[in-house]
Enzyme design. Sequence first.
Site, PDB file in Angstrom:
ATOM      1  N   PRO A  90       1.123  66.962   8.114  1.00 22.48           N
ATOM      2  CG  PRO A  90       2.507  67.368   6.274  1.00 22.48           C
ATOM      3  CD  PRO A  90       2.330  67.700   7.707  1.00 22.48           C
ATOM      4  CD  GLU A 117      11.086  71.928   4.042  1.00 23.40           C
ATOM      5  OE1 GLU A 117      10.551  70.818   3.893  1.00 23.40           O
ATOM      6  OE2 GLU A 117      10.899  72.893   3.271  1.00 23.40           O
ATOM      7  CG  ASP A 169     -24.298  70.717  10.924  1.00 26.41           C
ATOM      8  OD1 ASP A 169     -24.895  71.468  10.145  1.00 26.41           O
ATOM      9  OD2 ASP A 169     -23.649  71.109  11.911  1.00 26.41           O
TER      10      ASP A 169
END
Length: 256
Positions: A90, A117, A169
């Site tokens: 993350p 974790e 796009d």
Amino acid sequence: MSLRFFVVTIFPDFFECFKNFGIVNKAIKLGKVQIQTINLRDFTEDKHRTVDDVVYGGGPGMLLKPEPIFKAYDYIKTVSKNPYVIITEPWGRKFDQNFAKELSQKEDIVIICGRYEGVDERVKTIVDEEVSIGDFILSGGEPAATVIMDSTIRLLPDVLSEKESLTVDSFSDGLLGYPNYTRPPEFRGMKVPEVLMSGNHKLIALWRRFQQLKKTYEKRPDLLEKANLSVEDKKMLNYIYKGKDFEAYLKGEKID
Ligand code: SAH
């Protein structure tokens, strides 16, 4: 030359569905990409095939142990000389279209999917880049790996049939895409903009550019700062900043 992904995961079945549909499936069938899942449990030594362990220093949850990941990596090195290794995290480099472009130019890419974790910090010694797909927490790296692979695979040469769909796009030229319509020309009182049915391709191109700039200004103004804008784009933007529509721009209405 084809791109190869080696996905290190405790859930190899997660990727079966992903491989069987749409553009990704087509790219595999065309031989443009290979996706090989590497089951971490195949690289464990105990009879329970343990991949995780408790965290030193205490705290909740478990961590992926280093040994199976290093062994999986050693195996990959026997079939790939110089793989580019990413791990889903993350806090990693934020995944975006440019990142996907970079990956589409590689040959072999390893994606290590974290779980629990996360992974033992020593795994980072074999990693080239930590990658995040956004500021939120997933329960594992697998969904992130599919996001990364999907957006990379559609950039591979000859994977999309209409080559232009790449260039129109969102993000392809630093701006968001323009709005599109299909039949019927009127639906529940909502009409397709007339210019799109005019057959005047020059006018349509202008309208689309105006809408691209307008949408980007309204939804992602930060992108305008980095975009490569022409003199005409800037002229259009002056109308957009003043809340004027395409007609006003076309007529060359005076704005101050
Ligand atoms: N304890 C960690 C979160 C672990 S989530 C923390 O505090 O940050 C479990 C795994 O999911 C992570 O190891 C990572 O591989 C994956 N993951 C979670 N969120 C992600 C994100 N935004 N992008 C990429 N991978 C993510």
